[in-house]
Design an enzyme around this catalytic site. Structure first.
Site, short mmCIF file in Angstrom:
data_model
loop_
_atom_site.label_atom_id
_atom_site.label_comp_id
_atom_site.label_asym_id
_atom_site.label_seq_id
_atom_site.Cartn_x
_atom_site.Cartn_y
_atom_site.Cartn_z
N TYR A 187 3.91 4.14 -1.82
CA TYR A 187 2.98 5.19 -2.24
C TYR A 187 2.02 5.59 -1.13
O TYR A 187 1.36 6.62 -1.22
CB TYR A 187 2.17 4.74 -3.47
CG TYR A 187 3.00 4.64 -4.75
CD1 TYR A 187 4.32 5.03 -4.78
CD2 TYR A 187 2.44 4.14 -5.91
CE1 TYR A 187 5.08 4.92 -5.93
CE2 TYR A 187 3.19 4.03 -7.08
CZ TYR A 187 4.51 4.42 -7.07
OH TYR A 187 5.26 4.31 -8.22
N LYS A 220 13.57 -6.45 -4.24
CA LYS A 220 14.94 -5.92 -4.13
C LYS A 220 15.46 -6.37 -2.77
O LYS A 220 15.88 -5.55 -1.93
CB LYS A 220 14.89 -4.38 -4.29
CG LYS A 220 16.23 -3.72 -4.44
CD LYS A 220 16.88 -3.92 -5.80
CE LYS A 220 18.27 -3.30 -5.82
NZ LYS A 220 19.07 -3.74 -6.96
N ASP A 272 15.96 -4.84 -10.80
CA ASP A 272 16.83 -4.29 -11.86
C ASP A 272 17.05 -5.36 -12.95
O ASP A 272 16.98 -5.06 -14.14
CB ASP A 272 18.17 -3.78 -11.28
CG ASP A 272 18.74 -4.66 -10.19
OD1 ASP A 272 18.04 -5.60 -9.75
OD2 ASP A 272 19.89 -4.44 -9.78
N ASP A 304 4.44 -0.51 -10.81
CA ASP A 304 4.09 0.70 -11.55
C ASP A 304 5.00 0.82 -12.78
O ASP A 304 4.55 1.03 -13.91
CB ASP A 304 4.28 1.90 -10.62
CG ASP A 304 3.69 3.18 -11.20
OD1 ASP A 304 3.10 3.11 -12.29
OD2 ASP A 304 3.84 4.24 -10.56
N ASP A 362 4.28 -0.81 -17.02
CA ASP A 362 4.34 0.09 -18.19
C ASP A 362 5.32 -0.45 -19.24
O ASP A 362 5.03 -0.45 -20.43
CB ASP A 362 4.77 1.50 -17.78
CG ASP A 362 3.56 2.38 -17.49
OD1 ASP A 362 2.45 1.82 -17.30
OD2 ASP A 362 3.71 3.61 -17.46
#
Ligand code: NAD
Length: 353
Positions: A140, A186, A218, A242, A246
């Site tokens: 980001y 990852k 994943d 992020d 959620d």
């Protein structure tokens, strides 16, 4: 004496912060503690009064205090301002100026609301974990970034010190809980993730009591939905956090229930994850529990009073088990109460405990 700066903000922000402030006052009385709570304008309310979403005075006050309690900012009135003048820009600036590099999001299921989730009660019941997301680095913020007619690009980059400080915080958090940490990355595809993983294992040597597990992102997304009870503390980088925070939050219920803490080396800010809910603002309908639970996190992280955090959670749990529901968590046939009524009930349970 502990000093708190309160930034009620816009929409339902002032209503939920007022409820949380009354909870702090009740706790002060009960435990003979002293708090100074200083209110400052922030967001649209500040823009209307001072022409700026975040004034130098508000920022200075946030830098001086022990903890910041934020309601929510934004609303239709300020939606058409230029990007750098919007409430979200002020929120990002505040987080950056305070150096808040770690975001804590608990995913805790209240027994009384176990039926409100999209997951089966037997899968969900007993779930209680925390996602720690790196907040100020990674893709980001990485340079170069941009797009043109033919391509778009971003850069996922982490400096060693950025990984070290969040990973240490996560091991510390695990030590205070069930001593289990899952680091999500990852590393099978991304070099930046392999770098993250190497540092996690280096730091693990300083926390041998903590059981560490690496998990690919994943797989983690699947595991959170399949068997959320397996987790205690999760640490992950900005992008993955992020998304996973959620998912973790929403399996446990409504937006109105979810607290958060953003922590830096010196400063800390506590806020519900919901927005300013303009559709119900000013109607005494908002659920204050996310903000009250954010206060619980404040007691644990900023004031080192885990016992009071637990008291707050127990009072919330009891209030829910007595059948109090705001509109967002009510099923047909439930008794729907106002923001002030559910706050009163939580306070009376706190006093009685
Ligand atoms: P929102 O979270 O404000 O509302 C989404 C829905 O959830 C609405 O129907 C609302 O009534 C309901 N809801 C949210 N919190 C609730 C609560 N405590 N009790 C009961 N119901 C609740 O999201 P949105 O509608 O997308 O955004 C509204 C405004 O808030 C926008 O201006 C947005 O930019 C801003 N926003 C601010 C923050 C923040 O301050 N951190 C976060 C998200 C959105």
């Amino acid at each position: 004496m502990f000093t708190i700066v309160s930034l009620p903000g816009d929409g339902i922000g002032p209503e939920v912060v007022a409820g949380a402030t009354r909870v702090i006052q009740a706790l002060a009385e009960k435990h003979d503690l002293e708090f100074s709570i200083e209110e400052h304008p922030f967001g649209g309310a500040s823009y209307d009064a001072h022409g700026e979403m975040l004034t130098a005075e508000t920022l200075e006050a946030c830098k001086e205090c022990d903890a910041v309690l934020l309601g929510a900012v934004g609303g239709p009135k300020w939606e058409n301002l230029p990007h750098d003048k919007k409430p979200e820009a002020a929120l990002l600036k505040l987080r950056k100026e305070l150096g808040l590099f770690a975001n804590f999001r608990p995913a805790k299921v209240y027994d009384a609301l176990v039926d409100a989730s999209s997951l089966k009660p037997e899968i969900l019941s007993g779930t209680d974990f925390t996602v720690i997301r790196e907040l100020t680095g990674g893709i980001y913020f990485g340079q170069p970034r941009g797009y043109d007619e033919s391509k778009g690009w971003n850069t996922m980059v982490y400096e060693r010190h950025e990984v070290e400080r969040i990973v240490r915080l996560a091991f510390d958090a695990a030590m205070k809980r069930k001593k289990r940490l899952v680091s999500i990355d990852k590393a099978n595809v991304l070099e930046c993730s392999q770098f993250w993983r190497n540092i996690v294992h280096e730091i693990h040597k300083d926390f041998p009591e903590v059981e560490l597990q690496d998990m690919y992102v994943d797989n983690a997304a699947m595991q959170i939905v399949r068997d959320p009870k397996q987790f205690d503390v999760i640490v992950t980088k900005n992008l993955f956090g992020d998304i996973l925070s959620d998912i973790s939050g929403m399996i446990t219920g409504s937006l109105g229930m979810l607290p958060s803490a953003s922590i830096g080396t010196i400063h800390a800010l506590y806020e519900p994850i919901h927005g300013s809910a303009p559709d119900i603002a000013g109607q005494n309908k908002a659920n204050p529990i996310a903000t009250i639970a954010s206060v619980a996190m404040m007691f644990e992280h900023s004031f080192c009073m885990k016992n009071i955090k637990e008291e707050i959670y127990a009072a919330i749990e009891k209030t829910l088990s007595e059948g109090f529901r705001t509109v967002d968590i009510a099923n047909p046939g439930d008794r729907v109460v106002s923001t002030t009524a559910i706050t009163d009930a939580i306070i009376s349970n706190l006093k009685a405990s």
